[in-house]
Design an enzyme around this catalytic site. Structure first.
Site, PDB file in Angstrom:
ATOM      1  N   GLN A   1      -5.113   8.807   7.505  1.00 38.52           N
ATOM      2  CA  GLN A   1      -3.851   9.469   7.166  1.00 38.52           C
ATOM      3  C   GLN A   1      -4.007  10.469   6.008  1.00 38.52           C
ATOM      4  O   GLN A   1      -3.021  11.056   5.559  1.00 38.52           O
ATOM      5  CB  GLN A   1      -2.756   8.454   6.871  1.00 38.52           C
ATOM      6  CG  GLN A   1      -2.911   7.662   5.589  1.00 38.52           C
ATOM      7  CD  GLN A   1      -1.921   6.518   5.517  1.00 38.52           C
ATOM      8  OE1 GLN A   1      -1.983   5.564   6.295  1.00 38.52           O
ATOM      9  NE2 GLN A   1      -0.970   6.603   4.598  1.00 38.52           N
TER      10      GLN A   1
ATOM     11  N   GLY B   1       8.053  -1.787  -6.046  1.00 41.59           N
ATOM     12  CA  GLY B   1       8.531  -1.289  -4.750  1.00 41.59           C
ATOM     13  C   GLY B   1       7.931  -2.121  -3.622  1.00 41.59           C
ATOM     14  O   GLY B   1       8.645  -2.616  -2.739  1.00 41.59           O
ATOM     15  N   HIS B   2       6.614  -2.314  -3.675  1.00 41.80           N
ATOM     16  CA  HIS B   2       5.954  -3.157  -2.675  1.00 41.80           C
ATOM     17  C   HIS B   2       6.480  -4.599  -2.762  1.00 41.80           C
ATOM     18  O   HIS B   2       6.716  -5.241  -1.740  1.00 41.80           O
ATOM     19  CB  HIS B   2       4.438  -3.177  -2.906  1.00 41.80           C
ATOM     20  CG  HIS B   2       3.764  -1.843  -2.833  1.00 41.80           C
ATOM     21  ND1 HIS B   2       3.308  -1.188  -3.954  1.00 41.80           N
ATOM     22  CD2 HIS B   2       3.460  -1.040  -1.780  1.00 41.80           C
ATOM     23  CE1 HIS B   2       2.734  -0.038  -3.600  1.00 41.80           C
ATOM     24  NE2 HIS B   2       2.823   0.085  -2.289  1.00 41.80           N
TER      25      HIS B   2
ATOM     26  N   LEU C   1      -0.398  -2.216  -6.020  1.00 39.69           N
ATOM     27  CA  LEU C   1       0.988  -2.615  -5.759  1.00 39.69           C
ATOM     28  C   LEU C   1       1.867  -2.568  -7.005  1.00 39.69           C
ATOM     29  O   LEU C   1       1.403  -2.800  -8.121  1.00 39.69           O
ATOM     30  CB  LEU C   1       0.996  -4.018  -5.157  1.00 39.69           C
ATOM     31  CG  LEU C   1       0.139  -4.184  -3.889  1.00 39.69           C
ATOM     32  CD1 LEU C   1       0.206  -5.620  -3.392  1.00 39.69           C
ATOM     33  CD2 LEU C   1       0.568  -3.218  -2.797  1.00 39.69           C
ATOM     34  N   HIS C   2       3.135  -2.292  -6.777  1.00 40.19           N
ATOM     35  CA  HIS C   2       4.139  -2.250  -7.840  1.00 40.19           C
ATOM     36  C   HIS C   2       5.417  -2.920  -7.323  1.00 40.19           C
ATOM     37  O   HIS C   2       5.427  -3.483  -6.221  1.00 40.19           O
ATOM     38  CB  HIS C   2       4.385  -0.802  -8.278  1.00 40.19           C
ATOM     39  CG  HIS C   2       4.655   0.142  -7.131  1.00 40.19           C
ATOM     40  ND1 HIS C   2       5.790   0.065  -6.352  1.00 40.19           N
ATOM     41  CD2 HIS C   2       3.919   1.156  -6.599  1.00 40.19           C
ATOM     42  CE1 HIS C   2       5.766   0.997  -5.415  1.00 40.19           C
ATOM     43  NE2 HIS C   2       4.629   1.672  -5.537  1.00 40.19           N
TER      44      HIS C   2
ATOM     45  N   MET D   1      -0.973   0.300   0.983  1.00 40.80           N
ATOM     46  CA  MET D   1      -2.288   0.847   0.641  1.00 40.80           C
ATOM     47  C   MET D   1      -2.761   0.295  -0.706  1.00 40.80           C
ATOM     48  O   MET D   1      -3.689   0.831  -1.312  1.00 40.80           O
ATOM     49  CB  MET D   1      -2.248   2.375   0.610  1.00 40.80           C
ATOM     50  CG  MET D   1      -1.940   2.956   1.987  1.00 40.80           C
ATOM     51  SD  MET D   1      -2.659   4.575   2.255  1.00 40.80           S
ATOM     52  CE  MET D   1      -1.892   5.501   0.941  1.00 40.80           C
TER      53      MET D   1
ATOM     54  N   GLN E   1       8.276   8.498   7.261  1.00 44.08           N
ATOM     55  CA  GLN E   1       7.394   7.471   7.825  1.00 44.08           C
ATOM     56  C   GLN E   1       8.214   6.382   8.521  1.00 44.08           C
ATOM     57  O   GLN E   1       7.908   5.973   9.646  1.00 44.08           O
ATOM     58  CB  GLN E   1       6.545   6.859   6.713  1.00 44.08           C
ATOM     59  CG  GLN E   1       5.810   5.581   7.093  1.00 44.08           C
ATOM     60  CD  GLN E   1       4.875   5.132   5.988  1.00 44.08           C
ATOM     61  OE1 GLN E   1       3.817   5.704   5.805  1.00 44.08           O
ATOM     62  NE2 GLN E   1       5.272   4.113   5.248  1.00 44.08           N
TER      63      GLN E   1
ATOM     64  N   LYS F   1      11.567   4.813   0.606  1.00 48.98           N
ATOM     65  CA  LYS F   1      10.857   5.815  -0.216  1.00 48.98           C
ATOM     66  C   LYS F   1      10.119   6.805   0.680  1.00 48.98           C
ATOM     67  O   LYS F   1      10.125   7.995   0.431  1.00 48.98           O
ATOM     68  CB  LYS F   1       9.889   5.069  -1.131  1.00 48.98           C
ATOM     69  CG  LYS F   1       8.749   5.879  -1.689  1.00 48.98           C
ATOM     70  CD  LYS F   1       9.080   6.418  -3.036  1.00 48.98           C
ATOM     71  CE  LYS F   1       8.083   7.444  -3.524  1.00 48.98           C
ATOM     72  NZ  LYS F   1       6.691   7.131  -3.255  1.00 48.98           N
TER      73      LYS F   1
ATOM     74  N   SER G   1       5.750   4.597  -7.508  1.00 49.50           N
ATOM     75  CA  SER G   1       4.722   5.050  -6.574  1.00 49.50           C
ATOM     76  C   SER G   1       3.357   4.752  -7.169  1.00 49.50           C
ATOM     77  O   SER G   1       3.162   4.895  -8.384  1.00 49.50           O
ATOM     78  CB  SER G   1       4.857   6.556  -6.335  1.00 49.50           C
ATOM     79  OG  SER G   1       3.684   7.058  -5.713  1.00 49.50           O
TER      80      SER G   1
HETATM   81  P1  AMP Z   1       2.100   2.632   0.170  1.00 52.14           P
HETATM   82  O1  AMP Z   1       1.252   1.564  -0.424  1.00 52.14           O
HETATM   83  O2  AMP Z   1       2.452   3.731  -0.786  1.00 52.14           O
HETATM   84  O3  AMP Z   1       1.584   3.123   1.495  1.00 52.14           O
HETATM   85  O4  AMP Z   1       3.489   1.955   0.480  1.00 52.14           O
HETATM   86  C1  AMP Z   1       3.569   0.788   1.269  1.00 52.14           C
HETATM   87  C2  AMP Z   1       5.018   0.505   1.584  1.00 52.14           C
HETATM   88  O5  AMP Z   1       5.740   0.325   0.368  1.00 52.14           O
HETATM   89  C3  AMP Z   1       5.700   1.653   2.340  1.00 52.14           C
HETATM   90  O6  AMP Z   1       6.560   1.110   3.341  1.00 52.14           O
HETATM   91  C4  AMP Z   1       6.461   2.339   1.249  1.00 52.14           C
HETATM   92  O7  AMP Z   1       7.609   3.026   1.732  1.00 52.14           O
HETATM   93  C5  AMP Z   1       6.866   1.178   0.372  1.00 52.14           C
HETATM   94  N1  AMP Z   1       7.165   1.652  -0.977  1.00 52.14           N
HETATM   95  C6  AMP Z   1       6.363   2.370  -1.797  1.00 52.14           C
HETATM   96  N2  AMP Z   1       7.005   2.679  -2.939  1.00 52.14           N
HETATM   97  C7  AMP Z   1       8.253   2.158  -2.835  1.00 52.14           C
HETATM   98  C8  AMP Z   1       9.406   2.161  -3.689  1.00 52.14           C
HETATM   99  N3  AMP Z   1       9.407   2.747  -4.868  1.00 52.14           N
HETATM  100  N4  AMP Z   1      10.508   1.517  -3.237  1.00 52.14           N
HETATM  101  C9  AMP Z   1      10.524   0.912  -2.028  1.00 52.14           C
HETATM  102  N5  AMP Z   1       9.479   0.880  -1.181  1.00 52.14           N
HETATM  103  C10 AMP Z   1       8.358   1.492  -1.577  1.00 52.14           C
END
Ligand code: AMP
Length: 284
Positions: A61, A36-37, A33-34, A30, A154, A150, A186
């Site tokens: 969602q 994790g992404h 980005l950080h 979404m 999901q 994380k 996050s």
């Molecule tokens: P989001 O943009 O929050 O919808 O996340 C997109 C994808 O990145 C999802 O599969 C999340 O589980 C993954 N994601 C988000 N934060 C983290 C994190 N800290 N570590 C690993 N994956 C992450």
């Protein structure tokens, strides 16, 4: 890196890659980005010839009183991060490109699985997730798709959807990436004031407490959940949505730590709802 805003552009590019017999990986996000992404993109680059990331704040969602409008966005910064990590294409559609005004078709798991954990307070969330991920699978037709642990519920739900709908796509789960002090990364961490940012450490601290209890041999899931709950309650800015131990596949509550167990939580820090979890694999 190709920046695609239409479904047709994505299809044309993927078609060209497939004609060259290249494999395609998808990383749905979404945006905002950080690292994790980035870790998902890195994993995808290591396993696929071409990686597509989607960058789309999916309205279906979000519940009526959630943070759809406030959700942070910075597409230029996202593009820089994706390019740096070897992403070949980013798909950044308008809402109108993804949803016709009278769109009325959804993908929804009708078991109790999406009603557990986050589903209790976010009743339409996983229907929106399954619908958008299903659309992304149809648009990108990836060989593999990458999701973070994380969002453990999901990930379990996507695996179930892929099985039930016979998507020939391999789902790759990737570990949680944390800040140096433990907080799970996050996009929503940006909502936290400095004081709340400090208070938010109670999530990871209680995760580590639960993990330690398991390592020390505790097998009573309720004792672990109780200890973690009590720990979170020591933080005045924290308000618990849930702390639960569930079966790692079905998401249904368990009493014993046996097989694959997910211990997961959602906690409000001020107005910001944060999630964290750990997985235990324990043989019989
Ligand atoms: P989001 O943009 O929050 O919808 O996340 C997109 C994808 O990145 C999802 O599969 C999340 O589980 C993954 N994601 C988000 N934060 C983290 C994190 N800290 N570590 C690993 N994956 C992450």
């Amino acid at each position: 890196m190709v920046i695609a805003t239409t479904i047709e552009e994505v299809r044309a590019q993927v078609r060209a890659w497939k004609q060259e017999r290249l494999t395609v990986g998808l990383v749905p996000t979404m945006g905002y980005l950080h690292e994790g992404h980035a870790s998902l993109v890195d994993k995808a680059v290591s396993m696929c010839d071409r990686v597509v990331a989607s960058d789309f704040v999916n309205p279906t969602q979000f519940g009526p009183n959630e943070d759809l409008e406030a959700y942070p966005r910075d597409f230029d910064r996202d593009c820089a991060l994706l390019e740096e990590h070897g992403c070949a294409m980013v798909f950044h559609p308008e809402v109108s490109e993804m949803y016709a005004e009278d769109a009325a078709t959804y993908v929804e798991i009708l078991s109790d699985m999406p009603k557990q954990l986050c589903g209790k307070t976010r009743p339409i969330h996983f229907r929106g997730v399954c619908t958008v991920v299903s659309k992304l699978f149809n648009i990108v037709t990836p060989d593999k798709a990458f999701f973070g642990q994380k969002d453990a519920q999901q990930l379990a739900i996507i695996r179930r959807m892929v099985r039930d709908m016979s998507y020939g796509i391999e789902i790759v789960g990737c570990p949680i990436v944390r800040e140096e002090d433990g907080l799970a990364k996050s996009s929503r961490n940006t909502y936290l004031s400095p004081e709340e940012r400090q208070a938010a450490l109670i999530l990871s601290k209680s995760i580590f407490l639960g993990q330690k209890m398991v390592e020390e041999g505790e097998t009573d899931a309720n004792k672990i959940v109780a200890a973690m709950t009590a720990n979170i309650q020591t933080e005045p800015l924290a308000r618990i949505d849930y702390v639960s131990a569930v079966d790692g596949v079905t998401m249904m509550p368990v009493d014993q730590i046996q097989g694959t167990v997910l211990v997961a939580m959602a906690v409000y820090i001020g107005k910001t709802r944060l999630i964290d979890n750990f997985i235990v694999e324990k043989g019989a």
